[in-house]
Design an enzyme around this catalytic site. Structure first.
Site, mmCIF file in Angstrom:
data_model
loop_
_atom_site.group_PDB
_atom_site.id
_atom_site.type_symbol
_atom_site.label_atom_id
_atom_site.label_comp_id
_atom_site.label_asym_id
_atom_site.label_seq_id
_atom_site.Cartn_x
_atom_site.Cartn_y
_atom_site.Cartn_z
ATOM 1 C CD GLU A 221 -32.311 88.145 12.028
ATOM 2 O OE1 GLU A 221 -31.171 87.790 11.644
ATOM 3 O OE2 GLU A 221 -33.333 87.472 11.824
ATOM 4 C CB CYS B 113 -26.781 91.926 8.075
ATOM 5 S SG CYS B 113 -28.309 91.525 7.234
HETATM 6 P P1 NAD Z 1 -25.332 98.888 16.505
HETATM 7 O O1 NAD Z 1 -25.312 97.626 17.275
HETATM 8 O O2 NAD Z 1 -24.300 99.911 16.783
HETATM 9 O O3 NAD Z 1 -26.739 99.634 16.715
HETATM 10 C C1 NAD Z 1 -27.965 99.000 16.460
HETATM 11 C C2 NAD Z 1 -29.052 99.672 17.287
HETATM 12 O O4 NAD Z 1 -28.816 99.416 18.675
HETATM 13 C C3 NAD Z 1 -29.111 101.194 17.148
HETATM 14 O O5 NAD Z 1 -30.464 101.595 17.160
HETATM 15 C C4 NAD Z 1 -28.406 101.660 18.404
HETATM 16 O O6 NAD Z 1 -28.806 102.956 18.807
HETATM 17 C C5 NAD Z 1 -28.891 100.626 19.417
HETATM 18 N N1 NAD Z 1 -28.064 100.486 20.608
HETATM 19 C C6 NAD Z 1 -26.822 100.949 20.858
HETATM 20 N N2 NAD Z 1 -26.404 100.576 22.093
HETATM 21 C C7 NAD Z 1 -27.400 99.842 22.631
HETATM 22 C C8 NAD Z 1 -27.574 99.149 23.861
HETATM 23 N N3 NAD Z 1 -26.612 99.139 24.798
HETATM 24 N N4 NAD Z 1 -28.715 98.487 24.072
HETATM 25 C C9 NAD Z 1 -29.682 98.449 23.130
HETATM 26 N N5 NAD Z 1 -29.583 99.083 21.938
HETATM 27 C C10 NAD Z 1 -28.457 99.775 21.690
HETATM 28 O O7 NAD Z 1 -25.336 98.459 14.975
HETATM 29 P P2 NAD Z 1 -25.241 99.408 13.694
HETATM 30 O O8 NAD Z 1 -23.837 99.923 13.630
HETATM 31 O O9 NAD Z 1 -26.374 100.379 13.693
HETATM 32 O O10 NAD Z 1 -25.505 98.365 12.514
HETATM 33 C C11 NAD Z 1 -24.495 97.622 11.910
HETATM 34 C C12 NAD Z 1 -24.484 96.203 12.401
HETATM 35 O O11 NAD Z 1 -25.775 95.630 12.270
HETATM 36 C C13 NAD Z 1 -23.573 95.303 11.593
HETATM 37 O O12 NAD Z 1 -22.844 94.447 12.445
HETATM 38 C C14 NAD Z 1 -24.515 94.486 10.745
HETATM 39 O O13 NAD Z 1 -24.014 93.248 10.306
HETATM 40 C C15 NAD Z 1 -25.674 94.348 11.663
HETATM 41 N N6 NAD Z 1 -26.886 94.028 10.923
HETATM 42 C C16 NAD Z 1 -27.411 92.749 11.007
HETATM 43 C C17 NAD Z 1 -28.541 92.401 10.273
HETATM 44 C C18 NAD Z 1 -29.113 91.014 10.317
HETATM 45 O O14 NAD Z 1 -30.228 90.821 9.860
HETATM 46 N N7 NAD Z 1 -28.434 90.037 10.864
HETATM 47 C C19 NAD Z 1 -29.141 93.362 9.451
HETATM 48 C C20 NAD Z 1 -28.596 94.631 9.384
HETATM 49 C C21 NAD Z 1 -27.469 94.956 10.138
#
Ligand code: NAD
Length: 473
Positions: free
Chosen positions: A242, A276
């Site tokens: 997602e 999101c």
């Molecule tokens: P992010 O991708 O920076 O982090 C998400 C998670 O991934 C965190 O727990 C982070 O620690 C972890 N992470 C970081 N590097 C990683 C790696 N290399 N491998 C695996 N995990 C890793 O996102 P964010 O800044 O926390 O959230 C914002 C983003 O999330 C926005 O783009 C938003 O649109 C998206 N989002 C999407 C949905 C949806 O349902 N489509 C819902 C909420 C947020």
């Protein structure tokens, strides 16, 4: 300062790498310490989940259903404390945090009541064929910082309901409400069925490549999702991704401004725009551009900005300094290209990461504020003349999470909405979700769905049972 622990194999343990600080975005200062686990502790959590899976996979549907109902009871009973924690770590106003917690309880009950079907494919005198769904094993949940509690619920509850064991890894920016959620879950399931690890660096990658994990349910940015997908290839993990969105909203000519302006404003600025499926680009027909702009500016002016724990606050801070800097950059870039800031447009001169609701007019496609996901409290207002042209512009994005069409004629709006390239198409609303309706994106917004039967079955692998009948059976 409250010091938290991680849950591994039924024991609350300190992080082997010490701890890190969790910052309250309303003050910009640390208010809690969270354990910084080691990669060995990730291994321990995965191992504990693997061992617990041997029994949990055999548990009856009634056992799992009862456990989830009790978890929902506890979430409701502790809702105020949970919501307070969400405000402190995430920044949203208390009423919105309460809706996040109560939504979490409702989604938990939906998972509890869900049935995992067995489909009879064929039953003849010579053979009987049934399609079953089996749990996968260890599921890892990786969550973002915008709706930390709710998204953890979305990941963990269907995983448990379908018989999997879980290792949760919350965002290091907002780990506390998930730690509390896991504490509640652990009261009602056997040791090792739920585990949580927290840490700042390298954790997500270690989980994504871990050979003991069978599925990752990931919510976060597209770039990180792509990295998860690459790392998950080693053992062909199942994935639900997602990812980000850049949802367009199209307002058709003749749309009654006063009837829809508030809903459009809420869809764009829900959770300070850090959602999101928030409305992130608003296309308004040129005949109503002025009227809509004015109505939205007026709504922005009504917001009460402040710490989400203060009474009457409707608009909190951005969750972190990096996200605030991105919003500032996008607005500056738009202004440099002739964009007009109608309201807001500068961070507030106070402690914390406050940025007011901001509307930017006279921008268009090809500019960063329109093309990129802002994920913050700023909305670009884009004028259009031709409906076919605006549909093409809405669909030109690499993202495909949601989109909406607004208009007085619902049939006309629906016909256009169905041509949006997005996982969800809304008519005269936006960002509406509910537990029984599958939700997910297409294109760079990811794949797989959450919620509904379709979402539940993503936590299972199918087994076809093929029985050749002997004479007399
Ligand atoms: P992010 O991708 O920076 O982090 C998400 C998670 O991934 C965190 O727990 C982070 O620690 C972890 N992470 C970081 N590097 C990683 C790696 N290399 N491998 C695996 N995990 C890793 O996102 P964010 O800044 O926390 O959230 C914002 C983003 O999330 C926005 O783009 C938003 O649109 C998206 N989002 C999407 C949905 C949806 O349902 N489509 C819902 C909420 C947020």
């Amino acid at each position: 300062m409250h010091d938290y622990r991680m849950l591994i194999d039924g024991a609350w343990v300190a992080g082997e790498n010490g701890h890190f600080e969790v910052i309250n975005p309303a003050s910009g200062r640390a208010f809690a310490q969270c354990p910084a686990g080691s990669l060995e502790q990730v291994d321990q959590a995965v191992h504990a989940a693997q061992v617990a899976f041997r029994q949990w996979r055999l548990s009856s549907h009634a056992t799992r259903c009862t456990a989830l109902q009790r978890i929902a009871d506890d979430i409701e009973a502790e809702a105020e404390a949970l919501a307070t924690l969400v405000v402190q770590e995430q920044g949203k106003p208390f009423a919105l945090a309460m809706s996040e917690i109560m939504g979490g309880a409702a989604w938990t009950r939906y998972s509890a009541e869900s049935e995992i079907p067995v489909r009879l494919v064929e039953d003849t005198p010579t053979q009987r064929i049934e399609l079953h769904h089996k749990p996968l094993g260890v599921v890892a949940s990786i969550t973002p910082w915008n709706w930390p509690f709710m998204i953890a619920v979305w990941h963990i509850m269907p995983a448990l309901r379908s018989g999997n064991c879980v290792v949760s890894k919350p965002s290091s920016l907002t780990p506390l409400s998930t730690l509390k959620l896991v504490e509640i879950i652990a009261r009602h399931v056997p040791r090792g069925v739920i585990n949580i690890v927290t840490g700042e660096r390298g954790f997500g990658g270690a989980i994504a490549s871990h050979p003991g994990i069978r599925k990752i349910v990931f919510t976060g940015s597209t770039a990180t999702g792509q990295s998860v997908m690459r790392a998950a290839a080693g053992n062909l993990k199942r994935l639900t991704l997602e990812l980000g969105g850049n949802d367009a909203g199209i307002v058709l000519p003749g749309t009654p401004v006063e009837q829809v302006a508030e809903a459009i404003f809420q869809a764009a600025f829900l959770n300070m725009g850090q959602t999101c499926a928030a409305l992130k680009r608003l296309y308004i027909h040129e005949s109503q551009y002025q009227a809509f702009s004015q109505a939205l500016v007026e709504l922005a002016g009504r917001q009460v900005i402040g710490d989400g724990l203060e009474a009457d606050v409707t608009f909190g801070p951005v969750q972190n300094a990096e996200q605030l800097a991105l919003v500032e950059n996008l607005v500056a870039d738009a202004q440099a290209q002739g964009g007009r800031v109608l309201c807001g447009g500068a961070r507030l001169d106070r402690e914390g990461f406050f940025y007011p609701p901001t509307l930017v007019a006279d921008v268009t496609d090809g500019q960063r504020l329109v093309d990129e996901e802002q994920f913050g409290p700023v909305l670009p207002l884009i004028a259009y003349r031709d409906v076919e042209d605006v549909l093409a512009r809405a669909n030109a994005s690499d993202m495909g999470l949601g989109g909406s069409v607004w208009g007085a004629d619902a049939g006309e709006a629906q016909a256009l909405a169905q041509r949006l390239e997005s996982g969800v198409a809304w008519v005269n609303c936006h960002a509406q979700i509910q537990p029984n309706t599958p939700f997910g994106g297409c294109k760079l917004s990811g794949f797989g769905v959450e919620f509904g039967l379709e979402g539940l079955l993503e936590f299972t692998t199918q087994q076809l049972l093929y029985v050749r009948k002997q004479e007399g059976q």
